[in-house]
Design an enzyme around this catalytic site. Structure first.
Site, PDB file in Angstrom:
ATOM      1  N   ASP A 123       3.590 -32.597  -5.283  1.00  0.00           N
ATOM      2  CA  ASP A 123       3.788 -33.400  -4.074  1.00  0.00           C
ATOM      3  C   ASP A 123       3.377 -34.831  -4.377  1.00  0.00           C
ATOM      4  OD1 ASP A 123       4.174 -32.405  -0.881  1.00  0.00           O
ATOM      5  OD2 ASP A 123       3.415 -34.441  -1.165  1.00  0.00           O
ATOM      6  N   GLU A 144      16.409 -21.711   3.374  1.00  0.00           N
ATOM      7  CA  GLU A 144      15.221 -20.983   3.836  1.00  0.00           C
ATOM      8  C   GLU A 144      15.303 -20.774   5.347  1.00  0.00           C
ATOM      9  OE1 GLU A 144      12.491 -19.690   2.196  1.00  0.00           O
ATOM     10  OE2 GLU A 144      12.203 -18.925   4.224  1.00  0.00           O
ATOM     11  N   ARG A 183      10.107 -19.052   9.832  1.00  0.00           N
ATOM     12  CA  ARG A 183       9.631 -19.667  11.069  1.00  0.00           C
ATOM     13  C   ARG A 183       8.177 -20.045  10.875  1.00  0.00           C
ATOM     14  NH1 ARG A 183       9.856 -14.337  14.131  1.00  0.00           N
ATOM     15  NH2 ARG A 183       9.252 -13.787  12.019  1.00  0.00           N
ATOM     16  N   LYS A 225      22.792 -22.270   6.792  1.00  0.00           N
ATOM     17  CA  LYS A 225      21.494 -22.727   7.304  1.00  0.00           C
ATOM     18  C   LYS A 225      21.634 -23.516   8.612  1.00  0.00           C
ATOM     19  CE  LYS A 225      17.409 -23.837   7.879  1.00  0.00           C
ATOM     20  NZ  LYS A 225      16.419 -22.849   8.317  1.00  0.00           N
ATOM     21  N   ASN A 251      20.588 -22.456  12.655  1.00  0.00           N
ATOM     22  CA  ASN A 251      19.742 -23.250  13.559  1.00  0.00           C
ATOM     23  C   ASN A 251      20.535 -23.746  14.776  1.00  0.00           C
ATOM     24  OD1 ASN A 251      17.457 -22.796  12.121  1.00  0.00           O
ATOM     25  ND2 ASN A 251      17.178 -24.888  11.376  1.00  0.00           N
ATOM     26  N   PHE A 259      14.905 -15.235  21.788  1.00  0.00           N
ATOM     27  CA  PHE A 259      15.375 -16.634  21.904  1.00  0.00           C
ATOM     28  C   PHE A 259      16.058 -16.915  23.227  1.00  0.00           C
ATOM     29  CE2 PHE A 259      14.664 -19.680  18.513  1.00  0.00           C
ATOM     30  CZ  PHE A 259      13.785 -18.941  17.770  1.00  0.00           C
ATOM     31  N   CYS A 272      12.619 -29.007  12.811  1.00  0.00           N
ATOM     32  CA  CYS A 272      13.906 -28.507  12.306  1.00  0.00           C
ATOM     33  C   CYS A 272      15.033 -28.428  13.333  1.00  0.00           C
ATOM     34  CB  CYS A 272      13.693 -27.174  11.612  1.00  0.00           C
ATOM     35  SG  CYS A 272      12.749 -27.413  10.088  1.00  0.00           S
TER      36      CYS A 272
END
Ligand SMILES: NC(=O)C1=CN([C@@H]2O[C@H](COP(=O)(O)OP(=O)(O)OC[C@H]3O[C@@H](n4cnc5c(N)ncnc54)[C@H](O)[C@@H]3O)[C@@H](O)[C@H]2O)C=CC1
Ligand SMILES: O=C(O)[C@H]1O[C@H](OP(=O)(O)OP(=O)(O)OC[C@H]2O[C@@H](n3ccc(=O)[nH]c3=O)[C@H](O)[C@@H]2O)[C@H](O)[C@@H](O)[C@@H]1O
Length: 431
Positions: A30, A144, A147, A202, A206, A247, A258
């Site tokens: 990082d 990925e 959560r 992905k 979402n 949900f 996200c």
């Protein structure tokens, strides 16, 4: 296997520790020296259940560095840097991904596999693959789906794996299967596809989740206009297995690092591709979501007599969801700031997110716990459904407050219990 993970944030730190748990030798890289130092000491730099324990458990196979040269020993490199929304547009900001690739290229060897995990606009992987190919290494895209709050379990027991690979690169599939061997259970679906499909899976996932939440919040708007109860409506439609109850929790809506930026980035990419009409519904999803925040402020104003000026408001919750200290685009923090802007004296609390909130919003007053925040409050607003708020005792809080007024922004309290204790109870989408 020898693995590097570039970017050690909410995704990368969990991924690095989980890969070490699966038995691989891992180096996490990082650019933030403080983050690297904390991780190297076996301490999670943010709150994620189980992460600190995992960092300690796997420490023999896990190290962290700011030096990109430390990836040299590895032959598989995960890219897990951030892809936030650009400051002046909806599009994803790819500068960190580009910088990670720039930093990685000089250390790649022929045969290495670079594996993208960050959420990127469709088309990114194909472009990056060309750069990676100049070193003799190859690229795969492996989005990925974890959560926050469940990140370790989601990584070690994924509900599916998606491998986006270059045409015919079966060797990449073999490598990825080997990486995840310890996480793949009998029956874990594994979808091997091209780069574009993997990238789209992905953002589509979402976008679907965001749409489901905004759908039920649209129903909450109708419920408010008719006296209906959106939580009962959600229970009733959720019994249909084609719809499902998960949900469908109506309330303040979605936030975090996200869902909001991913639906906006997806719309921006569709516009570039000339197919913006296909996703025009997502701007409505976004608008419904943001309207819930202003509705919450309206409800609070109404509940304290029409003006927030000079009122003491206790805000319970700052994180974008329970079991996280993440306040990126947090609906809770947004509501707190709006109440402050309207002249209220806001005292906010959260079991884990006070420090992350304070660094973003130093102007708010923070209290260490709910009882302290509630002192002399003209209203309590519940904006993150932490377990400890769901079980609050209305009788215990009553002597502390100036007025027994509670606004439930997450539909997480039992109205009957609060009303029986003499409280004025209001909620989003419930009478
Ligand atoms: N947070 C989550 O739950 C999930 C995130 N994602 C995606 O994963 C990506 C990362 O997200 P987060 O971990 O939440 O972001 P984050 O902001 O928490 O972490 C990103 C990390 O990358 C580091 N970084 C930036 N540039 C770097 C460079 N050139 N070299 C090395 N490190 C660098 C930053 O210092 C930071 O620690 C995003 O694309 C996100 O959409 C996907 C699934 C779940
Ligand atoms: O791409 C990502 O980063 C991740 O985004 C979400 O995960 P996360 O943001 O951790 O949290 P969620 O549990 O999805 O909640 C998102 C937001 O929606 C809200 N929400 C969720 C569910 C619901 O019924 N109602 C509702 O308002 C939550 O309060 C929260 O603010 C997805 O669920 C993950 O699969 C994905 O990997």
């Amino acid at each position: 296997m020898r693995i590097s993970v570039i970017g050690c944030g909410y995704l990368g730190a969990v991924h690095a520790a989980s890969m070490a748990k699966l038995g691989h030798d891992v180096v996490g890289i990082d650019v933030d020296p403080a983050r690297v130092e904390t991780l190297a000491r076996g301490i999670a730099p943010f709150f994620e259940p189980g992460l600190s324990e995992l960092l300690v458990e796997a420490r023999d196979r896990l190290r962290f560095s700011v030096d990109m040269g430390a990836v040299r020993d590895a032959d598989l490199h995960f890219i897990a840097v951030g892809t936030p929304q650009q400051p002046d547009s909806n599009a994803a900001d790819l500068r960190y991904v580009e910088a990670a690739i720039d930093g990685l290229l000089p250390h790649l060897s022929a045969g290495d596999l670079v594996v993208g995990k960050s959420t990127v606009p469709v088309g990114t992987a194909a472009r990056l693959a060309e750069r990676v190919a100049t070193t003799g290494a190859r690229l795969a895209w492996n989005p990925e789906f974890l959560r926050e709050g469940f990140a370790i379990n989601d990584t070690l027991s994924p509900d599916r794996l998606v491998y986006g690979i270059a045409p015919g690169d079966v060797a990449a599939v073999t490598v990825l299967d080997e990486v995840y061997a310890g996480a793949i259970k009998a029956g874990t679906p594994r979808i091997v596809t091209d780069y574009a499909t993997a990238e789209l899976v992905k953002v589509a996932a979402n976008a679907f989740l965001a749409t489901k939440i905004s759908f039920i919040n649209a129903m909450a708007e109708i419920a408010e206009a008719t006296g209906a109860d959106v939580t009962q409506l959600a229970d009733a439609i959720g019994h249909d297995p084609r719809i499902g109850r998960r949900f469908l929790n109506a309330g303040l809506g979605f936030g975090g690092g996200c869902l909001p930026k991913d639906i906006r980035g997806f719309m921006a990419r569709a516009e570039e591709l000339g197919v913006d009409q296909a996703l025009s519904f997502l701007s409505e999803v976004d608008a419904i979501n943001l309207r819930r925040r202003s509705r919450m402020v309206d409800l609070t104003r109404e509940s304290v007599g029409g003006s927030l000026e000079g009122k003491n408001i206790a805000v319970f919750g700052l994180a974008f969801k329970p079991d996280s200290d993440d306040v990126r685009d947090s609906p809770a923090l947004d509501v707190a700031m709006h109440l402050l802007d309207e002249g209220a004296h806001v005292v906010a609390t959260d079991p884990k997110a006070i420090e992350t909130a304070r660094s973003k919003c130093p102007g708010l007053d923070y209290a260490p716990d709910a009882a302290t925040a509630a002192r002399d409050a003209d209203a309590i607003v519940v904006v993150t459904e932490w377990a400890q708020y769901k079980t609050l005792d209305p009788h215990g809080l009553a002597p502390l407050v100036a007025a027994r007024v509670i606004i439930d922004g997450r539909n997480c309290l039992d109205p009957a219990v609060w009303r029986a204790a003499g409280w004025h109870y209001r909620a989003l989408g419930r009478p």
